[in-house]
Design an enzyme around this catalytic site. Structure first.
Site, PDB file in Angstrom:
ATOM      1  N   GLY A 119     -11.291 -13.662   5.618  1.00 52.02           N
ATOM      2  CA  GLY A 119     -11.635 -12.247   5.515  1.00 52.02           C
ATOM      3  C   GLY A 119     -11.944 -11.822   4.093  1.00 52.02           C
ATOM      4  O   GLY A 119     -12.939 -11.124   3.852  1.00 52.02           O
ATOM      5  N   ALA A 120     -11.119 -12.217   3.147  1.00 50.11           N
ATOM      6  CA  ALA A 120     -11.326 -11.778   1.768  1.00 50.11           C
ATOM      7  C   ALA A 120     -12.613 -12.375   1.194  1.00 50.11           C
ATOM      8  O   ALA A 120     -13.322 -11.723   0.416  1.00 50.11           O
ATOM      9  CB  ALA A 120     -10.127 -12.175   0.915  1.00 50.11           C
TER      10      ALA A 120
ATOM     11  N   ASP B  51     -12.769  -3.194  -0.192  1.00 46.20           N
ATOM     12  CA  ASP B  51     -12.404  -4.461  -0.852  1.00 46.20           C
ATOM     13  C   ASP B  51     -13.539  -4.948  -1.760  1.00 46.20           C
ATOM     14  O   ASP B  51     -13.290  -5.590  -2.781  1.00 46.20           O
ATOM     15  CB  ASP B  51     -12.108  -5.553   0.190  1.00 46.20           C
ATOM     16  CG  ASP B  51     -10.727  -5.396   0.817  1.00 46.20           C
ATOM     17  OD1 ASP B  51      -9.834  -4.828   0.155  1.00 46.20           O
ATOM     18  OD2 ASP B  51     -10.552  -5.837   1.972  1.00 46.20           O
TER      19      ASP B  51
ATOM     20  N   GLY C 192     -12.823 -20.988   0.082  1.00 44.23           N
ATOM     21  CA  GLY C 192     -12.304 -20.307   1.268  1.00 44.23           C
ATOM     22  C   GLY C 192     -13.364 -19.426   1.894  1.00 44.23           C
ATOM     23  O   GLY C 192     -14.316 -18.986   1.219  1.00 44.23           O
TER      24      GLY C 192
ATOM     25  N   SER D  28       0.808  -1.223   0.000  1.00 45.26           N
ATOM     26  CA  SER D  28       0.000   0.000   0.000  1.00 45.26           C
ATOM     27  C   SER D  28       0.845   1.279   0.000  1.00 45.26           C
ATOM     28  O   SER D  28       0.512   2.228  -0.714  1.00 45.26           O
ATOM     29  CB  SER D  28      -0.961  -0.004   1.191  1.00 45.26           C
ATOM     30  OG  SER D  28      -1.911  -1.027   1.020  1.00 45.26           O
TER      31      SER D  28
ATOM     32  N   LYS E 155      -8.877  -5.577  10.974  1.00 48.38           N
ATOM     33  CA  LYS E 155     -10.043  -5.196  10.157  1.00 48.38           C
ATOM     34  C   LYS E 155     -11.370  -5.296  10.917  1.00 48.38           C
ATOM     35  O   LYS E 155     -12.305  -4.552  10.631  1.00 48.38           O
ATOM     36  CB  LYS E 155     -10.108  -6.051   8.881  1.00 48.38           C
ATOM     37  CG  LYS E 155      -9.096  -5.651   7.832  1.00 48.38           C
ATOM     38  CD  LYS E 155      -9.303  -6.444   6.553  1.00 48.38           C
ATOM     39  CE  LYS E 155      -8.385  -5.950   5.451  1.00 48.38           C
ATOM     40  NZ  LYS E 155      -8.705  -6.539   4.142  1.00 48.38           N
TER      41      LYS E 155
ATOM     42  N   THR F  35      -5.282  -3.315   7.768  1.00 47.11           N
ATOM     43  CA  THR F  35      -5.076  -4.678   7.294  1.00 47.11           C
ATOM     44  C   THR F  35      -4.970  -5.622   8.487  1.00 47.11           C
ATOM     45  O   THR F  35      -5.158  -5.220   9.641  1.00 47.11           O
ATOM     46  CB  THR F  35      -3.880  -4.741   6.307  1.00 47.11           C
ATOM     47  OG1 THR F  35      -3.832  -6.050   5.732  1.00 47.11           O
ATOM     48  CG2 THR F  35      -2.555  -4.413   6.976  1.00 47.11           C
TER      49      THR F  35
HETATM   50  P1  NAP Z   1      -7.701 -15.780   5.582  1.00 47.84           P
HETATM   51  O1  NAP Z   1      -8.622 -14.893   6.334  1.00 47.84           O
HETATM   52  O2  NAP Z   1      -6.547 -16.407   6.266  1.00 47.84           O
HETATM   53  O3  NAP Z   1      -8.603 -16.942   4.907  1.00 47.84           O
HETATM   54  C1  NAP Z   1      -8.021 -17.947   4.123  1.00 47.84           C
HETATM   55  C2  NAP Z   1      -9.056 -18.997   3.761  1.00 47.84           C
HETATM   56  O4  NAP Z   1      -8.407 -19.990   2.976  1.00 47.84           O
HETATM   57  C3  NAP Z   1      -9.650 -19.721   4.970  1.00 47.84           C
HETATM   58  O5  NAP Z   1     -10.977 -20.105   4.685  1.00 47.84           O
HETATM   59  C4  NAP Z   1      -8.741 -20.952   5.072  1.00 47.84           C
HETATM   60  O6  NAP Z   1      -9.360 -22.056   5.690  1.00 47.84           O
HETATM   61  C5  NAP Z   1      -8.520 -21.272   3.619  1.00 47.84           C
HETATM   62  N1  NAP Z   1      -7.301 -22.041   3.423  1.00 47.84           N
HETATM   63  C6  NAP Z   1      -6.034 -21.643   3.675  1.00 47.84           C
HETATM   64  N2  NAP Z   1      -5.171 -22.627   3.349  1.00 47.84           N
HETATM   65  C7  NAP Z   1      -5.917 -23.667   2.923  1.00 47.84           C
HETATM   66  C8  NAP Z   1      -5.596 -24.972   2.454  1.00 47.84           C
HETATM   67  N3  NAP Z   1      -4.336 -25.392   2.354  1.00 47.84           N
HETATM   68  N4  NAP Z   1      -6.625 -25.792   2.087  1.00 47.84           N
HETATM   69  C9  NAP Z   1      -7.900 -25.371   2.176  1.00 47.84           C
HETATM   70  N5  NAP Z   1      -8.263 -24.155   2.609  1.00 47.84           N
HETATM   71  C10 NAP Z   1      -7.279 -23.305   2.972  1.00 47.84           C
HETATM   72  O7  NAP Z   1      -7.057 -15.006   4.341  1.00 47.84           O
HETATM   73  P2  NAP Z   1      -7.722 -13.813   3.493  1.00 47.84           P
HETATM   74  O8  NAP Z   1      -7.324 -12.514   4.071  1.00 47.84           O
HETATM   75  O9  NAP Z   1      -9.158 -14.119   3.305  1.00 47.84           O
HETATM   76  O10 NAP Z   1      -6.929 -13.951   2.101  1.00 47.84           O
HETATM   77  C11 NAP Z   1      -7.160 -15.022   1.235  1.00 47.84           C
HETATM   78  C12 NAP Z   1      -6.378 -14.803  -0.063  1.00 47.84           C
HETATM   79  O11 NAP Z   1      -6.855 -13.623  -0.714  1.00 47.84           O
HETATM   80  C13 NAP Z   1      -4.881 -14.598   0.158  1.00 47.84           C
HETATM   81  O12 NAP Z   1      -4.187 -15.198  -0.907  1.00 47.84           O
HETATM   82  C14 NAP Z   1      -4.727 -13.082   0.060  1.00 47.84           C
HETATM   83  O13 NAP Z   1      -3.439 -12.696  -0.357  1.00 47.84           O
HETATM   84  C15 NAP Z   1      -5.764 -12.754  -0.985  1.00 47.84           C
HETATM   85  N6  NAP Z   1      -6.261 -11.379  -0.880  1.00 47.84           N
HETATM   86  C16 NAP Z   1      -6.155 -10.589  -1.986  1.00 47.84           C
HETATM   87  C17 NAP Z   1      -6.642  -9.305  -1.952  1.00 47.84           C
HETATM   88  C18 NAP Z   1      -6.529  -8.445  -3.167  1.00 47.84           C
HETATM   89  O14 NAP Z   1      -6.715  -7.219  -3.066  1.00 47.84           O
HETATM   90  N7  NAP Z   1      -6.257  -9.011  -4.327  1.00 47.84           N
HETATM   91  C19 NAP Z   1      -7.249  -8.821  -0.785  1.00 47.84           C
HETATM   92  C20 NAP Z   1      -7.350  -9.659   0.328  1.00 47.84           C
HETATM   93  C21 NAP Z   1      -6.843 -10.941   0.261  1.00 47.84           C
HETATM   94  P3  NAP Z   1      -9.015 -22.404   7.232  1.00 47.84           P
HETATM   95  O15 NAP Z   1      -9.634 -21.280   8.022  1.00 47.84           O
HETATM   96  O16 NAP Z   1      -9.638 -23.724   7.442  1.00 47.84           O
HETATM   97  O17 NAP Z   1      -7.509 -22.400   7.330  1.00 47.84           O
END
Ligand code: NAP
Length: 286
Positions: free
Chosen positions: A131-132, A106, A128, A21, A70, A66
């Site tokens: 948060g996202a 977002d 998944g 950012s 959040k 972040t």
């Molecule tokens: P988060 O809150 O940690 O959530 C991750 C999700 O993925 C959870 O449901 C988790 O399940 C699941 N997961 C993780 N590893 C796994 C695996 N090996 N097998 C199955 N499920 C799995 O993360 P987040 O903030 O939502 O971010 C998710 C992705 O979006 C990341 O790659 C992040 O970089 C990306 N993102 C991108 C943007 C953008 O602007 N482009 C913004 C935000 C996030 P469990 O809870 O069971 O572990």
């Protein structure tokens, strides 16, 4: 140039050193010649309240939020947008005459690259439920999706995720195990990877594993991951004749909406996109 009148913006998180950012927003600020600077602020959960009091004391104009703040920041704000309340997360805060206001950009960031596409927004499959994924659900509702399927590996967490949404009919949200993915894929018009599976450095991994052959041609495959680009999932989707969308534009567009709230002028989206591409070592030709 920082002068005696420069106003301050920033991002709070912990850890924060990896955040792109500051690169994106300072590139935009420099391009606009705006009298602002945007800094990273590593803040621990225990210091969150004091940090906001300090920001108010020094007259900070606004800040991005972040992980892990959040949700925790919400009760510390004076007003929170309805959208942020439904998502359950604030990622952008700005100062008003009456105190701090927060919203979630977002959702707008997620929707931006899909807006204007002529596509049957009937059924969305979200891999998944972190948060996202919450912003993705709200985005799918905005796009007009009627059925939203959310996949996860922890039944209790999935059930809690489902309970947290009060969607208005005809929109429905159901939760599913990973074993159901091949069958769910067939009916999906939009498939979103909201897990970190496939993110650098684990670039050979795909959330669909061997089931990627079930991606329907013509669907939109959207990976929230922006490094690498394309991910294995998006390569597989393209091979199946799906439309591939990576996560970089979401990052750019959520930042652009935030910057416009702070500066009250249009954000230079191309400059922001190129600054991120350069920082990530991606080609800057789009
Ligand atoms: P988060 O809150 O940690 O959530 C991750 C999700 O993925 C959870 O449901 C988790 O399940 C699941 N997961 C993780 N590893 C796994 C695996 N090996 N097998 C199955 N499920 C799995 O993360 P987040 O903030 O939502 O971010 C998710 C992705 O979006 C990341 O790659 C992040 O970089 C990306 N993102 C991108 C943007 C953008 O602007 N482009 C913004 C935000 C996030 P469990 O809870 O069971 O572990």
């Amino acid at each position: 140039m920082i002068t005696g009148t420069t106003k301050l913006l920033g991002v709070i998180g912990g850890p924060i050193a990896h955040s792109l950012s500051p690169v994106m927003h300072n590139a935009a600020i420099a391009h606009l010649g705006a009298d602002f600077a945007y800094l990273p602020f590593p803040i621990t959960p225990a210091n969150l309240h004091r940090a906001l009091q300090g920001f108010a004391a020094i007259g900070l104009t606004g800040f991005s939020v972040t992980i892990p703040h959040k949700q925790a920041v919400m009760p510390l704000l004076d007003t929170v947008s309805d959208l942020a309340i439904s998502v359950g997360a604030v990622n952008t805060v700005w100062r008003t005459e009456t105190g701090w206001s927060g919203t979630n950009t977002d959702v707008a960031g997620f929707v931006a690259p899909l807006k204007g596409l002529t596509h049957p927004w009937e059924e969305a499959l979200i891999l998944g439920h972190g948060g996202a994924a919450r912003a993705v659900v709200a985005g799918c509702v905005q796009l007009g999706c009627k059925r939203i399927r959310v996949v996860g590996r922890r039944p209790d967490a999935l059930a809690a995720f489902q309970r947290s949404w009060q969607l208005v009919p005809p929109v429905t949200l159901s939760v599913h195990s990973w074993a159901e993915v091949p069958q769910l894929l067939a009916a999906s018009n939009l498939v979103v990877n909201a897990t970190p599976i496939g993110m650098h450095p684990h670039t050979d991994a795909s959330p669909l594993g061997q089931h990627w052959h079930a991606i329907p041609s013509g669907c939109i495959a959207y990976d929230l991951i922006y490094n690498p680009s394309p991910t294995r999932f998006l390569q597989q989707a393209a091979e199946r004749g799906a439309i591939a969308q990576d996560g970089l534009e979401m990052l750019v567009q959520q930042g652009a909406v935030a910057l416009e709230l702070w500066l009250q002028q249009p954000a230079p989206i191309d400059v922001m996109r190129r600054s991120l591409q350069a920082a990530l070592g991606l080609p800057t030709d789009r």
